[in-house]
Design an enzyme around this catalytic site. Structure first.
Site, PDB file in Angstrom:
ATOM      1  N   ASN A 210      75.050  49.083 -58.835  1.00  0.00           N
ATOM      2  CA  ASN A 210      74.150  50.245 -58.871  1.00  0.00           C
ATOM      3  C   ASN A 210      74.482  51.791 -58.580  1.00  0.00           C
ATOM      4  OD1 ASN A 210      73.838  50.607 -55.958  1.00  0.00           O
ATOM      5  ND2 ASN A 210      73.108  48.470 -55.982  1.00  0.00           N
ATOM      6  N   ASP A 279      70.408  42.192 -55.522  1.00  0.00           N
ATOM      7  CA  ASP A 279      69.362  41.255 -55.273  1.00  0.00           C
ATOM      8  C   ASP A 279      69.905  39.837 -55.742  1.00  0.00           C
ATOM      9  OD1 ASP A 279      68.035  42.692 -53.358  1.00  0.00           O
ATOM     10  OD2 ASP A 279      66.728  43.543 -55.294  1.00  0.00           O
ATOM     11  N   PRO A 306      71.799  36.058 -51.038  1.00  0.00           N
ATOM     12  CA  PRO A 306      71.259  36.092 -49.767  1.00  0.00           C
ATOM     13  C   PRO A 306      70.798  37.282 -49.302  1.00  0.00           C
ATOM     14  CG  PRO A 306      73.706  36.069 -49.670  1.00  0.00           C
ATOM     15  CD  PRO A 306      73.503  35.677 -51.195  1.00  0.00           C
ATOM     16  N   ILE A 308      70.609  39.863 -46.675  1.00  0.00           N
ATOM     17  CA  ILE A 308      71.308  40.090 -45.528  1.00  0.00           C
ATOM     18  C   ILE A 308      70.664  40.880 -44.419  1.00  0.00           C
ATOM     19  CG2 ILE A 308      73.435  41.631 -44.654  1.00  0.00           C
ATOM     20  CD1 ILE A 308      74.203  41.801 -47.685  1.00  0.00           C
ATOM     21  N   PHE A 325      66.877  50.192 -44.853  1.00  0.00           N
ATOM     22  CA  PHE A 325      66.606  51.363 -45.821  1.00  0.00           C
ATOM     23  C   PHE A 325      65.734  50.728 -46.838  1.00  0.00           C
ATOM     24  CE2 PHE A 325      69.839  53.875 -43.694  1.00  0.00           C
ATOM     25  CZ  PHE A 325      69.679  54.819 -44.246  1.00  0.00           C
ATOM     26  N   LYS A 339      58.696  45.775 -45.464  1.00  0.00           N
ATOM     27  CA  LYS A 339      60.154  45.005 -45.118  1.00  0.00           C
ATOM     28  C   LYS A 339      60.695  45.259 -43.462  1.00  0.00           C
ATOM     29  CE  LYS A 339      64.572  46.364 -46.800  1.00  0.00           C
ATOM     30  NZ  LYS A 339      65.637  47.424 -47.810  1.00  0.00           N
ATOM     31  N   LYS A 343      61.724  41.689 -41.774  1.00  0.00           N
ATOM     32  CA  LYS A 343      62.891  41.578 -41.537  1.00  0.00           C
ATOM     33  C   LYS A 343      63.515  41.920 -40.175  1.00  0.00           C
ATOM     34  CE  LYS A 343      64.078  42.142 -46.501  1.00  0.00           C
ATOM     35  NZ  LYS A 343      65.033  42.735 -47.613  1.00  0.00           N
TER      36      LYS A 343
END
Length: 401
Positions: A210, A279, A306, A308, A325, A339, A343
């Site tokens: 990316n 991803d 996975p 992270i 982020f 998110k 997470k």
């Protein structure tokens, strides 16, 4: 930050960016600093000395052999007076002189004589900046402790596009202020920062990635280091310059990043995940270059990498602060809050990458800081300035805990 009582000697060299140095003087004065300007003869072709005299409220020095108003060797007096020696813009010429110890005008003589910290803001054509000799000169100066801010990338005065544009006055003054009055509020903290993009290999010559440049993560790492933290940077593919004086761990794939981060996160006080991991990865990879089959479509199957941030969140221990982020193109707050909760993050930095001046591979960003207590929207600013905003929020969260 107040700079009252601080003396800054500002060197202005002959480049079109010399006009931006006027704002640098103004911003430093507003913070309370006393500014003394030295101009090269070439610089006076772009901005008149009277402009800087009016802004600084001090005489501008241009001539090594001008008769001083008081009996003192002026270049030595200025060199001794400086708490910081700033050169903005710094052309390839002055960088070369500094690297070689050449002192043939007032500016090069004075900077050679000073014992103060030196900060330079390079500004030049992309070809001049990327020239091997310029990069060698910069490496030499950095090895001697000279500090750099920029250059930024963008459209240059000559019409070229690329690195070489002088950093904005806001960023230059922010760097100057940190050198003059460094904060040490992160002293003793262990901080891990991830940066850049991961690469998922298909074969030895092709990969998926990316646009992440590493600029945001590296800006955070530098800011944390200035504030006294013990910093580890885990980074993938980047175009930005890797910070000096930090522990560096280079990775390629998302799985590599996962191993490097999860293997170190447990001992960290703060984990800031600014990297942009892929991803997905290819289910099948090839040891040799995969050849196309004429007339046949290529179908590639992807498998999930996975997560992270989720793994680090599951490992979270008391007293640890986790920052993530969220680079989004729609539903910014909704996606970022999801998110944050999912997470186990303490803070998420959300930005809409479709907005001009935000997102990947630019020097600015437009961010929203989201915690469990609230939302703070920030205007567009240099990533170096945003880095300190993020760390300010981290320290506020730690003080609340």
């Amino acid at each position: 930050m107040k700079l009252t009582g601080k003396e800054v000697v500002l060197g202005v060299t002959g480049g079109i960016a010399a006009y931006k140095a006027c704002e640098v003087v103004s911003r430093l004065r507003k913070l309370g600093a006393s500014v003394h300007v030295i101009m090269t003869q070439n610089a006076t072709e772009f901005v008149q000395p009277l402009t800087f005299e009016t802004l600084s409220n001090h005489p501008v020095v241009t001539d090594t052999f001008a008769r001083p108003e008081t009996w003192e060797v002026e270049h030595i007096a200025l060199a001794k007076r400086a708490d910081l020696f700033l050169i903005a813009p710094a052309t390839a010429n002055i960088l070369a002189k500094m690297a070689c110890g050449i002192a043939d005008d007032m500016l090069s003589t004075t900077v050679l004589a000073t014992k103060a910290p030196v900060l330079v803001a390079p500004a030049m054509n992309t070809g001049m900046w990327t020239a091997a000799v310029t990069q060698e000169n910069c490496a030499t100066l950095k090895s001697r402790g000279v500090h750099f801010v920029g250059p930024a990338s963008g459209v240059l005065a000559c019409g070229d596009t690329g690195a070489g544009r002088m950093s904005e006055p806001e960023e230059i003054v922010s760097e100057a202020a940190e050198l003059l009055c460094p904060r040490q509020d992160m002293q003793g903290l262990k901080v891990l920062v991830t940066a850049g993009a991961t690469r998922e290999r298909l074969d030895p010559v092709r990969y998926m990635t990316n646009d992440s440049s590493g600029k945001m993560g590296f800006a955070i790492a530098r800011a944390a280091q200035r504030r006294g933290a013990d910093v580890t940077v885990v980074y993938g593919s980047v175009t930005a310059e890797v910070p000096q004086g930090v522990e560096k761990v280079h990775v390629e794939s998302t799985c590599d990043l996962y191993d490097a981060v999860t293997g170190r996160a447990g001992e960290m006080d703060v984990v800031i995940q600014a990297a942009a991991p892929a991803d997905y990865r290819f289910r099948e990879t090839f040891a040799q270059k995969h050849k196309k089959q004429a007339g046949e479509a290529l179908v590639l199957e992807m498998v999930e990498n996975p997560d992270i941030a989720a793994a680090v969140g599951q490992m979270k221990r008391p007293g640890q602060t986790l920052v993530g982020f969220a680079a989004e193109t729609e539903n910014l707050l909704e996606n970022a809050r999801r998110k944050l909760d999912k997470k186990h993050l303490d803070l998420i930095v959300a930005n809409d990458v479709t907005k001009p001046g935000a997102g990947f591979d630019v020097d600015t960003n437009i961010a929203t800081l989201i915690t469990h207590e609230g939302v703070k929207e920030l205007p567009m600013k240099q990533k170096s300035a945003l880095a300190d905003d993020i760390l300010d929020q981290v320290m506020a969260l730690r003080h609340q805990a």
